[in-house]
Design a protein around this motif. Structure first.
Motif, PDB file in Angstrom:
ATOM      1  N   TYR A 118     -27.685 -22.697  41.294  1.00 24.98           N
ATOM      2  CA  TYR A 118     -28.141 -21.033  41.072  1.00 24.98           C
ATOM      3  C   TYR A 118     -26.903 -20.298  41.806  1.00 24.98           C
ATOM      4  O   TYR A 118     -26.590 -20.716  42.917  1.00 24.98           O
ATOM      5  CB  TYR A 118     -29.336 -20.866  41.642  1.00 24.98           C
ATOM      6  CG  TYR A 118     -30.452 -21.658  41.152  1.00 24.98           C
ATOM      7  CD1 TYR A 118     -31.048 -21.109  39.895  1.00 24.98           C
ATOM      8  CD2 TYR A 118     -30.949 -23.028  41.455  1.00 24.98           C
ATOM      9  CE1 TYR A 118     -32.095 -22.095  39.574  1.00 24.98           C
ATOM     10  CE2 TYR A 118     -31.719 -23.840  41.207  1.00 24.98           C
ATOM     11  CZ  TYR A 118     -32.406 -23.311  40.090  1.00 24.98           C
ATOM     12  OH  TYR A 118     -33.476 -23.999  39.424  1.00 24.98           O
ATOM     13  N   GLY A 119     -26.377 -19.330  41.045  1.00 22.88           N
ATOM     14  CA  GLY A 119     -25.706 -18.315  41.875  1.00 22.88           C
ATOM     15  C   GLY A 119     -24.031 -18.680  41.689  1.00 22.88           C
ATOM     16  O   GLY A 119     -23.647 -19.859  41.362  1.00 22.88           O
TER      17      GLY A 119
ATOM     18  N   LYS B 201     -25.059 -14.995  38.329  1.00 24.67           N
ATOM     19  CA  LYS B 201     -24.710 -13.655  37.641  1.00 24.67           C
ATOM     20  C   LYS B 201     -23.280 -13.393  38.541  1.00 24.67           C
ATOM     21  O   LYS B 201     -22.955 -13.954  39.298  1.00 24.67           O
ATOM     22  CB  LYS B 201     -25.547 -12.624  38.191  1.00 24.67           C
ATOM     23  CG  LYS B 201     -27.153 -12.529  37.495  1.00 24.67           C
ATOM     24  CD  LYS B 201     -28.077 -11.396  37.873  1.00 24.67           C
ATOM     25  CE  LYS B 201     -29.130 -11.404  37.268  1.00 24.67           C
ATOM     26  NZ  LYS B 201     -30.006 -10.142  37.604  1.00 24.67           N
TER      27      LYS B 201
ATOM     28  N   GLY C  83     -26.723 -15.774  33.098  1.00 24.20           N
ATOM     29  CA  GLY C  83     -26.886 -14.410  34.049  1.00 24.20           C
ATOM     30  C   GLY C  83     -26.134 -13.457  33.446  1.00 24.20           C
ATOM     31  O   GLY C  83     -25.152 -13.439  32.581  1.00 24.20           O
TER      32      GLY C  83
ATOM     33  N   HIS D 202     -26.117 -11.013  49.040  1.00 26.34           N
ATOM     34  CA  HIS D 202     -27.131 -10.133  48.832  1.00 26.34           C
ATOM     35  C   HIS D 202     -27.657 -10.523  47.580  1.00 26.34           C
ATOM     36  O   HIS D 202     -28.812 -10.507  47.274  1.00 26.34           O
ATOM     37  CB  HIS D 202     -26.742  -8.978  48.807  1.00 26.34           C
ATOM     38  CG  HIS D 202     -26.593  -8.235  50.137  1.00 26.34           C
ATOM     39  ND1 HIS D 202     -27.408  -7.927  50.806  1.00 26.34           N
ATOM     40  CD2 HIS D 202     -25.514  -8.047  50.831  1.00 26.34           C
ATOM     41  CE1 HIS D 202     -27.102  -7.325  52.122  1.00 26.34           C
ATOM     42  NE2 HIS D 202     -25.936  -7.412  52.371  1.00 26.34           N
ATOM     43  N   HIS D 203     -26.972 -11.282  46.574  1.00 26.42           N
ATOM     44  CA  HIS D 203     -27.397 -11.648  45.424  1.00 26.42           C
ATOM     45  C   HIS D 203     -27.807 -13.302  45.297  1.00 26.42           C
ATOM     46  O   HIS D 203     -29.284 -13.546  44.903  1.00 26.42           O
ATOM     47  CB  HIS D 203     -26.293 -11.609  44.268  1.00 26.42           C
ATOM     48  CG  HIS D 203     -25.889 -10.282  43.856  1.00 26.42           C
ATOM     49  ND1 HIS D 203     -26.693  -9.499  43.491  1.00 26.42           N
ATOM     50  CD2 HIS D 203     -24.646  -9.856  43.980  1.00 26.42           C
ATOM     51  CE1 HIS D 203     -25.980  -8.081  43.224  1.00 26.42           C
ATOM     52  NE2 HIS D 203     -24.675  -8.453  43.539  1.00 26.42           N
ATOM     53  N   ASN D 204     -27.106 -14.010  46.265  1.00 26.40           N
ATOM     54  CA  ASN D 204     -27.481 -15.516  45.970  1.00 26.40           C
ATOM     55  C   ASN D 204     -28.732 -15.779  46.768  1.00 26.40           C
ATOM     56  O   ASN D 204     -29.368 -16.768  46.333  1.00 26.40           O
ATOM     57  CB  ASN D 204     -26.291 -16.352  46.478  1.00 26.40           C
ATOM     58  CG  ASN D 204     -25.087 -16.293  45.563  1.00 26.40           C
ATOM     59  OD1 ASN D 204     -25.242 -16.370  44.379  1.00 26.40           O
ATOM     60  ND2 ASN D 204     -23.895 -16.328  46.094  1.00 26.40           N
TER      61      ASN D 204
ATOM     62  N   TYR E  24     -31.498 -14.577  46.965  1.00 18.25           N
ATOM     63  CA  TYR E  24     -32.604 -14.158  46.088  1.00 18.25           C
ATOM     64  C   TYR E  24     -32.751 -15.078  44.725  1.00 18.25           C
ATOM     65  O   TYR E  24     -33.419 -14.687  43.917  1.00 18.25           O
ATOM     66  CB  TYR E  24     -32.936 -12.593  45.763  1.00 18.25           C
ATOM     67  CG  TYR E  24     -32.985 -12.006  47.095  1.00 18.25           C
ATOM     68  CD1 TYR E  24     -34.560 -12.085  47.463  1.00 18.25           C
ATOM     69  CD2 TYR E  24     -32.316 -11.503  47.928  1.00 18.25           C
ATOM     70  CE1 TYR E  24     -35.029 -11.116  48.517  1.00 18.25           C
ATOM     71  CE2 TYR E  24     -32.750 -10.689  48.841  1.00 18.25           C
ATOM     72  CZ  TYR E  24     -34.205 -10.843  49.533  1.00 18.25           C
ATOM     73  OH  TYR E  24     -34.384 -10.272  50.527  1.00 18.25           O
TER      74      TYR E  24
ATOM     75  N   SER F 117     -30.748 -14.738  42.197  1.00 14.83           N
ATOM     76  CA  SER F 117     -31.037 -13.770  41.222  1.00 14.83           C
ATOM     77  C   SER F 117     -30.766 -14.059  39.846  1.00 14.83           C
ATOM     78  O   SER F 117     -31.194 -13.393  38.843  1.00 14.83           O
ATOM     79  CB  SER F 117     -29.967 -12.361  41.442  1.00 14.83           C
ATOM     80  OG  SER F 117     -28.693 -13.119  41.420  1.00 14.83           O
ATOM     81  N   SER F 118     -30.290 -15.159  39.275  1.00 14.49           N
ATOM     82  CA  SER F 118     -30.076 -15.569  37.989  1.00 14.49           C
ATOM     83  C   SER F 118     -31.399 -16.608  37.661  1.00 14.49           C
ATOM     84  O   SER F 118     -31.462 -16.934  36.429  1.00 14.49           O
ATOM     85  CB  SER F 118     -28.734 -16.531  38.041  1.00 14.49           C
ATOM     86  OG  SER F 118     -28.967 -17.633  38.686  1.00 14.49           O
TER      87      SER F 118
ATOM     88  N   LEU G  98     -39.706 -18.160  45.664  1.00 14.33           N
ATOM     89  CA  LEU G  98     -38.250 -18.562  45.085  1.00 14.33           C
ATOM     90  C   LEU G  98     -38.340 -19.995  44.883  1.00 14.33           C
ATOM     91  O   LEU G  98     -38.064 -20.536  43.707  1.00 14.33           O
ATOM     92  CB  LEU G  98     -37.309 -17.961  45.645  1.00 14.33           C
ATOM     93  CG  LEU G  98     -37.200 -16.433  45.603  1.00 14.33           C
ATOM     94  CD1 LEU G  98     -36.048 -15.824  46.715  1.00 14.33           C
ATOM     95  CD2 LEU G  98     -36.912 -15.967  44.245  1.00 14.33           C
TER      96      LEU G  98
END
Length: 496
Positions: free
Chosen positions: A61-62, A167, A184, A221-223, A225, A227-228, A265
Motif C-alpha cells: 500500500y502507498g 495514491k 488510488g 502523512h498519507h502512507n 493511514y 489512504s489507498s 487499519l
C-alpha cells in the motif's frame, strides 16, 4: 661478500619478491574473474530456464517520492558532531531534533545496517529536504519510491499485470510502467522519503561503515493511514490475482494515532488478505520496525494470513527475536554466516507454523507460512515448504541474486569485473553440531537440499526445500535503497 654486493643482492631480492607478488596477485585475480564468469553464466541459465506467463499481481500500500543523497557529503562532519556522538552509543528512534537524527544515523551507519525512521518534527524534515535539494556535493536525485510501486514495477518489468494500491501525484504517476493499473486517486503532495546512501568504507568523522547501505528518514502523512485502502478494495473486484502482496506497513511504525485507529487499519488489510481465493498466494514484505506494539499487531493481523515473507538479515533477526523473546532487536550482523541466517529462518517458519497448526481448524482463513525469502549482501536464501504452490525455487534464487547486482550497480549488464563474491566454497547448513556442510561449485552455483523441521506440535513436521545462491556483489554501489523490493519481486515472479 662485500657490503655493496650484499646491498645489491638485497635490492635484487626485494625487486624479485615485489615482482613475484604482483604476478601472483594478477594470477589470482585472473582465476577469480574466470570463476565469476562461469558463476554468472550458470546463474543466467537458471534465470531464463522458465518463461513467465503474465500473472496477475495485486500489491499495496502507498507510494512516495524518494530523494537520494550521498550521506557523508550531505552530513558535513564537524568537531561539534564528534562531541555529540560520544554522548550516546545506542539507537535514537524517537527523532524529534537534529541531534536525535544525527545520533540515529551514526548508530546504523557504523554498523552498516539499513534503517527507516519516522520523525514527528515536520519542520526539521522539511529543512533537511531543502538542504538536500541544494547540496550539489551530495548529488541529490529523485525517483519513484515506496515498497509497493517498486515491487510492482519490478514485477511488471518481468511480465506481470499489476494492480497497485497507492495514491500519488500525476507527476509521480508518470513514472509508472504501462502494465501497472493505479487504483488510488491523484493527490497534489506526495510523501517524501529522504534517503541517505553510503558505500563500503565511507567515513563520517571517526566512524567508518563496514558495508554499503542506506538510512531513510520520513515524515509521511498519507502512507501511515494507508489512504489507498478503500479504492484498492474497489479495484480488486474481479481482478482475481495470482499473487497478493502486502508492503509499506513500516510507515505505521512510531506514528502517533488516535486510540484504535492503527489496529482498525490493519484489520482492513487483514480482511483484504483473507478475501483472496485459496488459489492465490499472499506475500508479506517485511521492513525495518522498531516499535514492538506494531510488530505484535502484524503478528496478529497480517502474518497469519501470509503464505510468504520477504526480508533482509536485520528484519529476520528482529522477527525471530520478537517471536522467541517478545523483544525488539534493533540491529544484527550486517554480513551474517549462512548457517546463522538459516537457523533463524528455520526458527521463524517453525514457530509461525506451530501457531498455524494450533489455530487453523478454528480459523480456516489462516495460511501456512510456506515460503521465506532472505536477501543479504552475500547470498540469497529461499525456504519453501514441500507440497506448497511455490515453483522453481532454485531458479528464483538465481534471479534474485542477479537482480541484486543489477540494481546496486544500476546496470542491466552483470560485469564480472565489477563484482566480487563473499560466499565461501562451502558453508555449514546450520550452527548445530553435526550439521551438513554444503559444497559450492561455479558450475552449479545455487545449492539446494531438502530437510525436515521438527515442530512442537504432535504429528506435524515441515518438509522444506532450501536453496542458497551467491550474490555477485557490486564493487561500487550506485544505489542500495529499493534493492530488497527489486530482489523480492524478481524472486516472486518465477515462483507463482
Amino acid at each position: 661478500m662485500g657490503t655493496s654486493s650484499y646491498l645489491a643482492f638485497l635490492t635484487a631480492l626485494s625487486v624479485f619478491t615485489a615482482l613475484f607478488a604482483i604476478i601472483y596477485q594478477a594470477y589470482l585475480a585472473s582465476n577469480d574473474l574466470k570463476t565469476l564468469t562461469v558463476i554468472l553464466q550458470n546463474l543466467k541459465n537458471l534465470e531464463h530456464q522458465y518463461a513467465v506467463h503474465r500473472p496477475r499481481v495485486a500489491i499495496g500500500y502507498g507510494s512516495c517520492s524518494d530523494l537520494y543523497v550521498k550521506a557523508v557529503n550531505f552530513l558535513n562532519f564537524t568537531d561539534n558532531l564528534e562531541h555529540l556522538l560520544r554522548q550516546k552509543t545506542f539507537a535514537v528512534d524517537d527523532i524529534n531534533t537534529e541531534d536525535d537524527f544525527l545520533q540515529s544515523f551514526a548508530y546504523y551507519f557504523q554498523r552498516g545496517a539499513a534503517a527507516e525512521r519516522f520523525t514527528v518534527n515536520r519542520e526539521l524534515f522539511q529543512n533537511l529536504v531543502k538542504l538536500a535539494k541544494k547540496s550539489s556535493s551530495a548529488e541529490p536525485r529523485w525517483a519513484l519510491g515506496g515498497n509497493a510501486p517498486v515491487i510492482g514495477s519490478r514485477l511488471a518489468a518481468e511480465g506481470a499485470e499489476v494492480l497497485l494500491g497507492a495514491k500519488m501525484s500525476s507527476k509521480l504517476k508518470s513514472h509508472l510502467k504501462a502494465d501497472i493499473t493505479l487504483t488510488g486517486s491523484l493527490i497534489t503532495d506526495d510523501d517524501i522519503h529522504l534517503i541517505l546512501e553510503y558505500k563500503t568504507g565511507d567515513e563520517w568523522g571517526s566512524l567508518r561503515t563496514p558495508r554499503a547501505n542506506r538510512y531513510i528518514l520520513h515524515n509521511d502523512h498519507h502512507n501511515p493511514y494507508l489512504s489507498s485502502l478503500d479504492e484498492f478494495e474497489q479495484g480488486l473486484q474481479g481482478f482475481n490475482p495470482h499473487l497478493f502482496v502486502v508492503s509499506g506497513l513500516q510507515m505505521m511504525d512510531n506514528y502517533v494515532y488516535e486510540p484504535g485507529v492503527r489496529e482498525n487499519l490493519l484489520k482492513k488489510v487483514s480482511n483484504q488478505m483473507q478475501a483472496q481465493s485459496t488459489d492465490a498466494l499472499v506475500h508479506f514484505e517485511m521492513a525495518s520496525f522498531v516499535e514492538l506494539e506494531l510488530l505484535q499487531l502484524l503478528l496478529r493481523h497480517v502474518v497469519p494470513y501470509s503464505d510468504s515473507i520477504g526480508m533482509n538479515e536485520q528484519e529476520l533477526d528482529n522477527l525471530r527475536h520478537v517471536l522467541e523473546t517478545g523483544k525488539i532487536s534493533l540491529v544484527a550482523d550486517c554480513n551474517p554466516r549462512v548457517a546463522q541466517s538459516l537457523d533463524q529462518a528455520r526458527a521463524v517458519i517453525r514457530i509461525l507454523n506451530e501457531d498455524y497448526f494450533r489455530h487453523h481448524v478454528t480459523n480456516p482463513k489462516r495460511r501456512m507460512l510456506s515460503r521465506i525469502h532472505l536477501h543479504t549482501l552475500a547470498f540469497q536464501a529461499i525456504l519453501v515448504v514441500g507440497g506448497s504452490k511455490w515453483n522453481h525455487t532454485k531458479n528464483a534464487a538465481a534471479k534474485a541474486s542477479l537482480t541484486a547486482h543489477r540494481h546496486v550497480c544500476a546496470s542491466q549488464i552483470v560485469n564480472p569485473d565489477a563484482a566480487y563474491r563473499l560466499l565461501d566454497d562451502s558453508f555449514a547448513s546450520s550452527l548445530q553440531d553435526g550439521s551438513t556442510r554444503i559444497p559450492f561449485t561455479e558450475h552449479d552455483p545455487v545449492s539446494c537440499w531438502n530437510e525436515t523441521i521438527i515442530t512442537n506440535e504432535p504429528s506435524h513436521r515441515l518438509d522444506v526445500e532450501i536453496c542458497v545462491a551467491p550474490v555477485l556483489i557490486c564493487k561500487v554501489a550506485k544505489q542500495t535503497a529499493g534493492a530488497g523490493d527489486n530482489i523480492s519481486g524478481a524472486g516472486l515472479i518465477l515462483q507463482i
